[in-house]
Design a protein around this motif. Structure first.
Motif, mmCIF file in Angstrom:
data_model
loop_
_atom_site.group_PDB
_atom_site.id
_atom_site.type_symbol
_atom_site.label_atom_id
_atom_site.label_comp_id
_atom_site.label_asym_id
_atom_site.label_seq_id
_atom_site.Cartn_x
_atom_site.Cartn_y
_atom_site.Cartn_z
ATOM 1 N N ILE B 12 5.690 7.803 -8.285
ATOM 2 C CA ILE B 12 5.516 7.664 -6.848
ATOM 3 C C ILE B 12 5.297 6.201 -6.504
ATOM 4 O O ILE B 12 4.586 5.485 -7.227
ATOM 5 C CB ILE B 12 4.371 8.561 -6.315
ATOM 6 C CG1 ILE B 12 4.335 8.549 -4.784
ATOM 7 C CG2 ILE B 12 3.020 8.137 -6.888
ATOM 8 C CD1 ILE B 12 3.440 9.623 -4.162
ATOM 9 N N SER B 13 5.957 5.795 -5.424
ATOM 10 C CA SER B 13 5.794 4.446 -4.908
ATOM 11 C C SER B 13 4.939 4.544 -3.651
ATOM 12 O O SER B 13 5.194 5.395 -2.790
ATOM 13 C CB SER B 13 7.179 3.874 -4.578
ATOM 14 O OG SER B 13 7.071 2.761 -3.748
ATOM 15 N N LEU B 14 3.914 3.705 -3.565
ATOM 16 C CA LEU B 14 3.016 3.719 -2.404
ATOM 17 C C LEU B 14 3.019 2.323 -1.789
ATOM 18 O O LEU B 14 2.074 1.552 -1.975
ATOM 19 C CB LEU B 14 1.597 4.123 -2.855
ATOM 20 C CG LEU B 14 1.481 5.489 -3.533
ATOM 21 C CD1 LEU B 14 0.128 5.635 -4.232
ATOM 22 C CD2 LEU B 14 1.656 6.605 -2.516
ATOM 23 N N PRO B 15 4.100 1.964 -1.066
ATOM 24 C CA PRO B 15 4.203 0.604 -0.540
ATOM 25 C C PRO B 15 3.067 0.240 0.417
ATOM 26 O O PRO B 15 2.704 -0.922 0.517
ATOM 27 C CB PRO B 15 5.555 0.603 0.190
ATOM 28 C CG PRO B 15 5.897 2.035 0.392
ATOM 29 C CD PRO B 15 5.239 2.797 -0.704
ATOM 30 N N GLN B 16 2.476 1.260 1.057
ATOM 31 C CA GLN B 16 1.373 0.986 1.982
ATOM 32 C C GLN B 16 0.141 0.473 1.241
ATOM 33 O O GLN B 16 -0.749 -0.112 1.847
ATOM 34 C CB GLN B 16 1.022 2.242 2.818
ATOM 35 C CG GLN B 16 0.420 3.412 2.059
ATOM 36 C CD GLN B 16 1.444 4.355 1.460
ATOM 37 O OE1 GLN B 16 2.518 3.927 1.019
ATOM 38 N NE2 GLN B 16 1.117 5.633 1.406
ATOM 39 N N HIS B 17 0.113 0.697 -0.057
ATOM 40 C CA HIS B 17 -0.985 0.207 -0.893
ATOM 41 C C HIS B 17 -0.485 -0.831 -1.899
ATOM 42 O O HIS B 17 -1.226 -1.232 -2.787
ATOM 43 C CB HIS B 17 -1.641 1.371 -1.653
ATOM 44 C CG HIS B 17 -2.176 2.442 -0.759
ATOM 45 N ND1 HIS B 17 -3.273 2.261 0.054
ATOM 46 C CD2 HIS B 17 -1.756 3.711 -0.537
ATOM 47 C CE1 HIS B 17 -3.494 3.387 0.739
ATOM 48 N NE2 HIS B 17 -2.594 4.275 0.399
ATOM 49 N N ASN B 18 0.773 -1.211 -1.776
ATOM 50 C CA ASN B 18 1.377 -2.162 -2.711
ATOM 51 C C ASN B 18 1.234 -1.665 -4.146
ATOM 52 O O ASN B 18 0.820 -2.402 -5.049
ATOM 53 C CB ASN B 18 0.706 -3.545 -2.541
ATOM 54 C CG ASN B 18 1.567 -4.638 -3.107
ATOM 55 O OD1 ASN B 18 2.783 -4.492 -3.248
ATOM 56 N ND2 ASN B 18 0.940 -5.745 -3.472
ATOM 57 N N LEU B 19 1.589 -0.418 -4.332
ATOM 58 C CA LEU B 19 1.250 0.274 -5.573
ATOM 59 C C LEU B 19 2.361 1.242 -5.995
ATOM 60 O O LEU B 19 3.039 1.814 -5.153
ATOM 61 C CB LEU B 19 -0.017 1.104 -5.286
ATOM 62 C CG LEU B 19 -0.930 1.618 -6.369
ATOM 63 C CD1 LEU B 19 -1.421 0.489 -7.271
ATOM 64 C CD2 LEU B 19 -2.134 2.312 -5.727
#
Lengths: 62, 304
Positions: B12-19
């Motif tokens: 999973i990519s969590l761009p809102q957390h830069n993660l």
């Protein structure tokens, strides 16, 4: 590749990223989880013509 | 894409957390996000008895699973509304029951058709009202009733960040001041005998809850409620998804910025916070002589 989405099956012959596949269905990344050959995958993953893909809509309502 | 923590393949990519996270670290992260919500908003402690309103959907089942794993004393409540289309209510009940059995957790089931002789859609038709309005009144009544009768301290629901942000957007667009005063993730009891309402999944998104259920092997109802077609909340969600696509993190900033400044809306609604009367049929707090639930179901004193 065989793509299953909302009970229907779609066929695509060219490789494409998960991102591009989502755009074909007018989905943003937050609205869908893509499972490639049984494994959850990220948007940068390249899908190949012999892949079995499932798009799961994440949005619930009601 | 690699996991930020261990460099294994990310799921999973969590761009809102830069993660980006692998399965193992995403699982740990989800538990931390729910813990963060519980602690930040003082929702409940390990001594409290928590009633989790479960619908058979991914959010409420993910919530219940996480609460059990974190060691909270939590039981589930499923309310079967009698929605026959696509076997929706009965399939949701089966999935919820299967989860409870697997988790060895207590599940209360309320069957509206058995109790009232009619399903929610049939009653809505008879009353010439929208199904959703009856659904909300009925679910709230039974959540409070079961919590009261079985000695629970707090009612928890699976509302996620997307739900809360969409509701906030709708309320702001139309300046619904009474709702804007009450959109926090935790609401203390209105008065004696009432229950605190908590939304511990508020730091989690629809996508995160979906991935969590898939990884944990939790089967949930993927179909939306047949009566939700065209719901405004879905339009607001769509708008926010589009916005988030180009501005990751905007949704969280929007909702939690509002929560931080919620006092701006305090005292602005025109209605009193606490219903001034007591329903003469069921005895619950009411705005009128007969509460909306008893009025909806045409109940009389001898039927309660």
């Amino acid at each position: 590749m065989k793509v299953r989405y909302r009970g229907e099956v779609f066929e695509f012959n060219e490789p494409m990223s998960v991102n591009k596949l989502l755009k074909k269905f007018s989905l943003t990344r937050g609205e869908a989880v893509v499972v490639r050959n049984g494994t959850i995958t990220t948007e940068d993953e390249l899908l190949l013509p012999d892949d079995d893909v499932r798009i799961i809509n994440t949005v619930s309502g009601g | 894409m690699k996991c930020r923590i261990c460099r294994a393949k990310a799921i999973i990519s969590l761009p809102q957390h830069n993660l980006a996270l692998c399965a193992e670290h995403f699982d740990a992260w989800m538990l931390k996000r729910v813990t963060k919500a519980i602690e930040e908003f003082g929702m409940f402690s390990k001594e409290d008895k928590i009633l989790v309103a479960v619908s058979g959907g991914k959010d409420s089942l993910a919530l219940w699973d996480i609460l059990l794993r974190l060691g909270y004393d939590s039981s589930g409540l499923y309310i079967n509304l009698g929605i026959k289309e696509g076997d929706y209510s009965d399939e949701s009940e089966r999935l919820t029951t299967a989860f409870a059995n697997r988790a060895n957790a207590k599940l209360y089931v309320v069957n509206i058709e058995q109790l009232h002789g009619m399903s929610i859609p049939d009653k809505a038709y008879a009353k010439k009202r929208k199904t959703c309005s009856l659904c909300g009144v009925t679910k709230r009544y039974y959540m409070n009733k079961i919590a009261r009768d079985m000695g629970f301290d707090v009612i928890a629901t699976g509302h996620n960040l997307d739900d809360q942000a969409a509701a906030l957007l709708g309320n702001m667009l139309f300046w619904k001041m009474d709702y804007l005063a009450k959109g926090a993730p935790y609401s203390p009891p209105m008065k004696a005998g009432e229950f605190a309402k908590a939304k511990p999944m508020v730091y989690c998104t629809e996508k995160e809850d979906t991935v969590y259920c898939l990884l944990r092997g939790i089967a949930y109802i993927e179909r939306e409620c047949p009566y939700s077609k065209g719901a405004t909340s879905l339009r607001w969600k769509r708008a926010l998804f589009e916005m988030e696509e180009s501005s990751p993190g905007a949704k969280q900033a929007f909702y939690f910025g509002y929560v931080k400044n919620i006092d701006l809306f305090a005292g602005k609604d025109e209605k009193e916070d606490v219903p001034p009367l007591t329903c003469r049929v069921c005895g619950t707090p009411s705005w009128n002589e007969v509460c909306s639930f008893c009025s909806t179901w045409d109940l009389h004193v001898d039927e309660i």
